[in-house]
Design a protein around this motif. Structure first.
Motif, short mmCIF file in Angstrom:
data_model
loop_
_atom_site.label_atom_id
_atom_site.label_comp_id
_atom_site.label_asym_id
_atom_site.label_seq_id
_atom_site.Cartn_x
_atom_site.Cartn_y
_atom_site.Cartn_z
N THR A 156 0.75 -1.13 0.12
CA THR A 156 -0.02 -0.01 0.04
C THR A 156 1.09 1.28 0.16
O THR A 156 2.19 1.36 0.61
CB THR A 156 -0.95 -0.08 1.19
N PHE A 157 0.54 2.21 -0.70
CA PHE A 157 1.38 3.55 -0.87
C PHE A 157 0.60 4.49 -0.27
O PHE A 157 -0.58 5.07 -0.63
CB PHE A 157 1.59 3.88 -2.38
N PRO A 158 1.37 5.13 0.83
CA PRO A 158 0.79 6.32 1.70
C PRO A 158 0.61 7.53 0.90
O PRO A 158 1.98 7.60 0.60
CB PRO A 158 1.26 6.23 3.02
N VAL A 159 -0.33 8.32 0.50
CA VAL A 159 -0.20 9.33 -0.08
C VAL A 159 -0.88 10.55 0.53
O VAL A 159 -1.93 10.30 1.20
CB VAL A 159 -0.97 9.37 -1.71
N ARG A 160 -0.35 11.82 0.48
CA ARG A 160 -1.01 12.87 0.90
C ARG A 160 -2.05 13.42 0.26
O ARG A 160 -2.09 13.73 -0.78
CB ARG A 160 0.25 13.86 1.33
N ALA A 161 -3.45 13.68 1.15
CA ALA A 161 -4.65 14.02 0.51
C ALA A 161 -4.25 15.34 -0.33
O ALA A 161 -4.79 15.52 -1.38
CB ALA A 161 -5.61 14.05 1.66
N SER A 162 -3.34 16.13 0.39
CA SER A 162 -3.27 17.64 -0.23
C SER A 162 -2.64 17.75 -1.67
O SER A 162 -2.45 18.63 -2.34
CB SER A 162 -2.90 18.58 0.55
N LEU A 163 -2.15 16.42 -1.83
CA LEU A 163 -1.24 16.35 -3.20
C LEU A 163 -2.06 15.39 -4.01
O LEU A 163 -1.53 15.16 -5.43
CB LEU A 163 0.14 15.78 -2.77
N LEU A 164 -3.29 14.89 -3.95
CA LEU A 164 -3.98 14.05 -4.81
C LEU A 164 -4.17 14.75 -6.29
O LEU A 164 -3.97 14.06 -7.33
CB LEU A 164 -5.13 13.43 -4.06
N GLN A 165 -4.70 15.82 -6.19
CA GLN A 165 -5.02 16.57 -7.36
C GLN A 165 -4.23 16.70 -8.47
O GLN A 165 -4.31 16.63 -9.72
CB GLN A 165 -5.74 17.79 -6.94
N GLN A 166 -3.05 17.12 -7.88
CA GLN A 166 -1.67 17.19 -9.03
C GLN A 166 -1.23 16.02 -9.28
O GLN A 166 -0.10 15.63 -10.09
CB GLN A 166 -0.59 17.89 -8.20
N VAL A 185 -4.63 6.90 1.67
CA VAL A 185 -4.78 8.36 1.85
C VAL A 185 -4.80 8.94 3.55
O VAL A 185 -5.46 8.63 4.31
CB VAL A 185 -5.89 8.77 1.20
N TRP A 186 -3.82 9.93 3.45
CA TRP A 186 -3.46 10.27 4.83
C TRP A 186 -3.17 12.10 4.61
O TRP A 186 -3.16 12.73 3.54
CB TRP A 186 -2.25 9.94 5.42
N THR A 187 -3.61 12.84 5.85
CA THR A 187 -3.34 14.27 5.68
C THR A 187 -2.83 14.63 7.13
O THR A 187 -2.84 14.21 8.06
CB THR A 187 -4.83 15.05 5.59
N GLY A 188 -1.90 15.86 6.90
CA GLY A 188 -1.27 16.43 8.16
C GLY A 188 -2.55 17.38 8.67
O GLY A 188 -3.44 17.66 8.11
N ARG A 189 -2.11 17.69 9.88
CA ARG A 189 -3.30 18.49 10.68
C ARG A 189 -3.53 19.96 9.97
O ARG A 189 -4.78 20.35 9.93
CB ARG A 189 -2.67 18.84 11.98
N GLN A 190 -2.62 20.52 9.30
CA GLN A 190 -2.66 21.68 8.77
C GLN A 190 -2.97 21.75 7.16
O GLN A 190 -3.23 22.80 6.57
CB GLN A 190 -1.61 22.65 8.88
N ARG A 216 -8.48 10.45 15.01
CA ARG A 216 -7.60 11.58 14.50
C ARG A 216 -6.41 11.23 15.48
O ARG A 216 -6.55 10.92 16.60
CB ARG A 216 -8.28 12.91 15.11
N GLY A 217 -5.30 11.50 14.87
CA GLY A 217 -3.90 11.04 15.65
C GLY A 217 -3.41 12.34 16.25
O GLY A 217 -3.85 13.31 16.18
N THR A 221 -3.78 13.15 10.71
CA THR A 221 -4.92 12.20 10.64
C THR A 221 -4.97 11.47 9.40
O THR A 221 -5.01 12.19 8.33
CB THR A 221 -6.33 13.17 10.87
N LEU A 222 -5.00 10.18 9.54
CA LEU A 222 -5.65 9.36 8.39
C LEU A 222 -6.88 9.77 8.20
O LEU A 222 -7.89 9.20 8.79
CB LEU A 222 -5.26 7.66 8.54
N ILE A 223 -7.19 10.38 6.91
CA ILE A 223 -8.53 10.70 6.46
C ILE A 223 -9.29 9.59 5.93
O ILE A 223 -10.64 9.52 6.15
CB ILE A 223 -8.66 11.69 5.77
N SER A 224 -8.80 8.66 5.34
CA SER A 224 -9.43 7.51 4.76
C SER A 224 -8.50 6.48 4.30
O SER A 224 -7.33 6.85 3.80
CB SER A 224 -10.34 7.85 3.52
N VAL A 225 -8.80 5.15 4.36
CA VAL A 225 -7.64 4.22 3.73
C VAL A 225 -8.51 3.75 2.65
O VAL A 225 -9.55 2.80 2.84
CB VAL A 225 -7.49 3.15 4.80
N LEU A 226 -8.33 3.91 1.25
CA LEU A 226 -8.55 3.48 0.08
C LEU A 226 -7.93 2.24 -0.25
O LEU A 226 -6.85 2.32 -0.74
CB LEU A 226 -8.60 4.46 -0.95
N THR A 227 -8.35 0.93 -0.06
CA THR A 227 -7.58 -0.11 -0.19
C THR A 227 -7.88 -0.86 -1.06
O THR A 227 -8.39 -1.97 -1.13
CB THR A 227 -7.76 -1.27 1.11
#
Length: 239
Positions: A156-166, A185-190, A216-217, A221-227
């Motif tokens: 599984t490849f952890p990818v940052r949600a804020s970088l998905l669109q690009q 899919v994960w995200t940082g707090r900010q 929430r960590g 925060t891991l916002i969703s796990v698309l497995t």
């Protein structure tokens, strides 16, 4: 720790460093850089987790902690009731500044103990508000594909949600390289991200429904796990 164990999360995540790493004789502890000290040892954490039905994800921040941690995990593997994921950032990624964990040594060490474990292999990343943040490039995903091509385990490849669109085309290409691959899919707090991007990933990469937001960590925060092709799992980070 007790709060996490009693939560509804399906998986618990631990950030692992080696205490006294510079001397090379420490024990694995729960800590996330820049913090390098902790009262929580991995041994104590595993002793608690083994009595639960939680899955676990061990996130390694240094190579030195991997082998001693694998020895500890091997000691309880017959008692684990749920999935085990082993994670490390093995390649530099978009805006990433943290040091990577050497891919070959990490993979050789982990698979020598657990040849069938699920590997979570990621990139170091960063995100800056009010700036144009680049996504995962073709060079980044192709290098990851080359590393993972010889593996036989689920990855599984952890990818940052804020970088998905690009990065939609690049990540879709990567997932299509093997039916063993999935995204976490994960995200940082900010971080700022768009739900539409997550829905696009769900609808384009897989037809299964998206899970509800998960625990929430402390630092992320891991916002969703698309497995993709696997069932969705919740997760909560402990450090």
């Amino acid at each position: 720790m007790k709060e996490a164990i009693q939560s509804a999360a399906h998986m618990l995540e631990a950030d692992i460093l080696l205490c006294g790493e510079e001397e090379g004789n420490g024990e694995p502890i729960m800590a996330h850089p820049p913090e390098t000290n902790s009262d929580n040892t991995l041994q104590e954490w595993l002793n608690e987790i083994v009595n639960t039905k939680k899955g676990i994800k061990l996130d390694f921040k240094s190579l030195a902690a991997v082998q001693p941690s694998m020895r500890l995990l091997e000691g309880i593997k017959l008692h684990l009731k749920r999935p085990v994921w082993i994670n490390a950032d093995i390649l530099p990624g978009p805006n990433g500044s943290n040091a990577v964990v050497d891919a070959k040594t990490f993979l050789d060490t982990v698979t020598s103990f657990f040849p069938d474990v699920t590997l979570s292999l990621g990139w170091t990343t960063g995100w800056h508000p009010h700036q144009c943040n680049k996504g995962y490039s073709w060079a980044m995903v192709k290098e990851m594909a080359e590393i993972c091509g010889a593996l036989t385990q689920p990855v599984t490849f952890p990818v940052r949600a804020s970088l998905l669109q690009q990065s939609k085309s690049e990540l879709l290409w990567l997932l299509q390289k093997s039916n063993r691959y999935s995204l976490t899919v994960w995200t940082g707090r900010q971080d700022e991200y768009f739900i539409e991007d997550l829905l696009y990933i769900r609808d384009t990469f897989d037809k299964k429904p998206l899970s509800s937001p998960i625990g929430r960590g402390v630092r992320a925060t891991l916002i969703s796990v698309l497995t993709l092709r696997m069932k969705l799992l919740g997760s909560q980070r402990i450090s």
